[in-house]
Write an enzyme that holds these catalytic residues in place. Sequence first.
Site, PDB file in Angstrom:
ATOM      1  N   ASN A 103       0.864  -1.171   0.000  1.00  0.00           N
ATOM      2  CA  ASN A 103       0.000   0.000   0.000  1.00  0.00           C
ATOM      3  C   ASN A 103       0.909   1.232   0.000  1.00  0.00           C
ATOM      4  O   ASN A 103       2.136   1.115   0.092  1.00  0.00           O
ATOM      5  CB  ASN A 103      -0.982  -0.025   1.178  1.00  0.00           C
ATOM      6  CG  ASN A 103      -0.298   0.020   2.528  1.00  0.00           C
ATOM      7  OD1 ASN A 103       0.714   0.697   2.743  1.00  0.00           O
ATOM      8  ND2 ASN A 103      -0.856  -0.714   3.482  1.00  0.00           N
ATOM      9  N   ASP A 156      -5.548  -7.831   1.058  1.00  0.00           N
ATOM     10  CA  ASP A 156      -5.722  -9.266   0.834  1.00  0.00           C
ATOM     11  C   ASP A 156      -6.626  -9.513  -0.368  1.00  0.00           C
ATOM     12  O   ASP A 156      -6.385 -10.414  -1.168  1.00  0.00           O
ATOM     13  CB  ASP A 156      -6.328  -9.933   2.076  1.00  0.00           C
ATOM     14  CG  ASP A 156      -5.399  -9.876   3.276  1.00  0.00           C
ATOM     15  OD1 ASP A 156      -4.167  -9.976   3.101  1.00  0.00           O
ATOM     16  OD2 ASP A 156      -5.910  -9.725   4.400  1.00  0.00           O
TER      17      ASP A 156
END
Length: 178
Positions: free
Chosen positions: A62, A130
């Site tokens: 991220n 995920d």
Amino acid sequence: RAKLFEIIDQHEIIILSDYGKGFLATPEALIQYARKADKIVLVDPKGDSFEKYRGSSLITPNRTEFEAIVGVQQDEQSLLTAGESLRKSLNLEALLVTRSEEGMTLFEEDNATTLPARSLDVFDVTGAGDTVIATTAYALAEGHTLLEAAKIANTAASIVIRKMGAAQVSREELDYAL
């Protein structure tokens, strides 16, 4: 380790999701083994160095994880330059940086594509990373290109962040959104 190599041998796409708990403290041998066997290796990284993921097919940090490695990027051009530099330095086929409300940016050899965020209603980002890596693997297994897989993953993440807690996206929800 032999059992892990046996598992790698049985699959075409390998996901290594590093939660920083120690199991993937030294994933280099797994990555090297899988890549030598022509497996696709996708990594959701953690930590203050991505060197241990060198040679993976794709890593999916991220923005916070990415900037912990390359430094805070003040503008889009510096982010694009830093992303391509990181991809090359780690000998990655691709790098996919998830950027919350700014979408995600896929870095492939000498090419970066930013996919805009698809959701304005964010309730909970738990599990979004995920979802991105799992959906990317699924789309690649279905025969999609990496860019197509990233677009599908972006859509899946937009569904998940509209839900509370560690949610999942169903095939029906994804098909409808696409």
